[in-house]
Design a protein around this motif. Structure first.
Motif, PDB file in Angstrom:
ATOM      1  N   ALA A  23       0.824  -1.207   0.000  1.00 43.24           N
ATOM      2  CA  ALA A  23       0.000   0.000   0.000  1.00 43.24           C
ATOM      3  C   ALA A  23       0.859   1.258   0.000  1.00 43.24           C
ATOM      4  CB  ALA A  23      -0.930  -0.009   1.214  1.00 43.24           C
ATOM      5  N   SER A  27       1.055   3.987  -3.056  1.00 44.76           N
ATOM      6  CA  SER A  27       0.772   5.400  -2.789  1.00 44.76           C
ATOM      7  C   SER A  27       1.928   6.289  -3.234  1.00 44.76           C
ATOM      8  CB  SER A  27       0.494   5.605  -1.297  1.00 44.76           C
ATOM      9  OG  SER A  27      -0.635   4.872  -0.889  1.00 44.76           O
ATOM     10  N   PHE A  57      -2.669  10.638  -0.575  1.00 42.45           N
ATOM     11  CA  PHE A  57      -1.835   9.464  -0.826  1.00 42.45           C
ATOM     12  C   PHE A  57      -0.516   9.568  -0.063  1.00 42.45           C
ATOM     13  CE2 PHE A  57      -4.802   8.986  -4.262  1.00 42.45           C
ATOM     14  CZ  PHE A  57      -4.845   7.626  -4.503  1.00 42.45           C
ATOM     15  N   PHE A  60      -1.276   9.162   3.628  1.00 44.92           N
ATOM     16  CA  PHE A  60      -1.547   7.765   3.973  1.00 44.92           C
ATOM     17  C   PHE A  60      -0.254   6.965   4.090  1.00 44.92           C
ATOM     18  CE2 PHE A  60      -1.880   3.432   2.294  1.00 44.92           C
ATOM     19  CZ  PHE A  60      -2.643   2.853   3.293  1.00 44.92           C
ATOM     20  N   ALA A  61       0.685   7.173   3.168  1.00 45.94           N
ATOM     21  CA  ALA A  61       1.950   6.434   3.213  1.00 45.94           C
ATOM     22  C   ALA A  61       2.679   6.697   4.527  1.00 45.94           C
ATOM     23  CB  ALA A  61       2.823   6.823   2.021  1.00 45.94           C
ATOM     24  N   GLN A  64       0.596   5.054   7.452  1.00 50.28           N
ATOM     25  CA  GLN A  64       0.653   3.594   7.444  1.00 50.28           C
ATOM     26  C   GLN A  64       2.000   3.094   7.950  1.00 50.28           C
ATOM     27  OE1 GLN A  64      -2.069   1.670   6.552  1.00 50.28           O
ATOM     28  NE2 GLN A  64      -0.894  -0.057   7.349  1.00 50.28           N
ATOM     29  N   GLN A  83      -8.273   4.623   4.366  1.00 51.89           N
ATOM     30  CA  GLN A  83      -8.598   3.471   3.528  1.00 51.89           C
ATOM     31  C   GLN A  83     -10.108   3.269   3.429  1.00 51.89           C
ATOM     32  OE1 GLN A  83      -6.032   0.442   5.431  1.00 51.89           O
ATOM     33  NE2 GLN A  83      -5.014   0.243   3.451  1.00 51.89           N
ATOM     34  N   ALA A  86     -11.248   5.599   0.902  1.00 51.01           N
ATOM     35  CA  ALA A  86     -10.854   5.113  -0.424  1.00 51.01           C
ATOM     36  C   ALA A  86     -11.813   4.044  -0.928  1.00 51.01           C
ATOM     37  CB  ALA A  86      -9.428   4.566  -0.372  1.00 51.01           C
ATOM     38  N   CYS A 115      -8.172  -2.215  -0.083  1.00 52.11           N
ATOM     39  CA  CYS A 115      -8.284  -1.202   0.968  1.00 52.11           C
ATOM     40  C   CYS A 115      -9.159  -1.695   2.116  1.00 52.11           C
ATOM     41  CB  CYS A 115      -8.843   0.095   0.391  1.00 52.11           C
ATOM     42  SG  CYS A 115      -7.717   0.970  -0.717  1.00 52.11           S
TER      43      CYS A 115
END
Length: 293
Positions: A23, A27, A57, A60-61, A64, A83, A86, A115
């Motif tokens: 993921a 991203s 994006f 999120f990276a 995460q 997610q 998404a 997701c």
């Protein structure tokens, strides 16, 4: 420093670790492509849209990675929230845009499922972190990077720069005047040459080119136009009264062209989508424009 008798902090499962790496990689790949687009000759509105889209994006990276490998409960929860958004956005977009595009619909469905699995894994991981925290186990690492993380970060930045550079070079310019057909991002008739084109915002094109009349007629029947569910009846008609063509102001020469002898074909669905092809038989030049909402 952890005492010998202290209980070690929990480690993410192999499934969560693998899911997170994929993921995060996906991203960052999208962010790199967007960065390449921002440095190319896209329309300013397209740059703004893609730039805004890249922010979640990139966020999120970071979340995460922080939540999975640095064991931060708040980051894990926020990553699961992104997610979830998404999943909803992908299904909504797919139901509207990919209704008759099975390939993109399948890709969108796969992304949504992936997701959704990520939401489940992140929430389970968050529960484990909360249990460990309630037992007094120290979870979050201090803000320091290991040598492996520094090397991975450096390699990731280099890869993103390479992808961004390749993307920027692959995007054609918005306007080109008197160029070869091979350098034009349009599906033109066989044998077309001396092409001028201008790409408009929201997927519109204006182009003109030299071409043989027969090749133009064959192309019109075979060309695929992205007009929602409509399939226009594409037939050329002889020009009876002179056709006036408004040329793009970016093209060299006069702003209009008058065609007295030749062919014309046009279609408009009444909602802003359509095309127009005018062929000047004397000059052997075609004037082509299309746009759709």
């Amino acid at each position: 420093m952890q005492e010998p008798d202290e209980e070690p902090p929990p480690r993410p499962s192999i499934w969560l670790a693998m899911h997170s790496l994929v993921a995060i990689g996906g991203s960052l790949l999208f962010v790199a492509i967007v960065l390449g687009g921002l440095t190319s000759r896209l329309h300013p509105c397209e740059k703004i849209a893609f730039g805004v889209l890249a922010i979640p994006f990139a966020l999120f990276a970071l979340l995460q990675y922080d939540g999975t490998f640095w064991r931060r409960e708040s980051s894990t929860l926020l990553a699961a929230l992104l997610q979830s958004i998404a999943v909803i956005a992908t299904f909504c977009l797919g139901s509207v845009s990919f209704e008759h595009d099975r390939l993109n619909a399948g890709i969108g469905f796969a992304v949504a499922v992936y997701c959704a699995v990520g939401v489940f894994l992140n929430l389970r991981w968050r529960d484990r972190l909360l249990v460990a925290f309630s037992r007094g186990i120290e979870l979050s690492r201090r803000f320091q990077f290991t040598l492996l993380e520094i090397m991975t970060l450096s390699a990731t930045i280099c890869a993103m720069l390479a992808i961004a550079t390749a993307t920027a070079r692959s995007i054609p310019p918005l306007v080109a005047d008197h160029v070869d057909a091979a350098s034009v991002p349009l599906d033109l008739p066989e044998g077309a040459n001396d092409v001028s084109y201008c790409r408009r915002f929201r997927y519109g094109f204006e182009a003109e080119f030299l071409v043989d009349e027969h090749e133009l007629e064959v192309w019109l029947q075979e060309e695929t136009f992205p007009f929602h569910d409509e399939t226009p009846n594409r037939q050329f008609k002889e020009i009876v009264t002179p056709e006036t063509v408004l040329r793009a102001e970016e093209f060299s020469g006069p702003n209009t062209a008058t065609v007295k002898a030749g062919l014309v074909s046009r279609y408009n669905d009444g909602a802003g989508s359509g095309y127009r092809v005018v062929y000047d038989r004397d000059a052997k030049r075609a004037y082509y424009s299309f746009g759709f909402d």
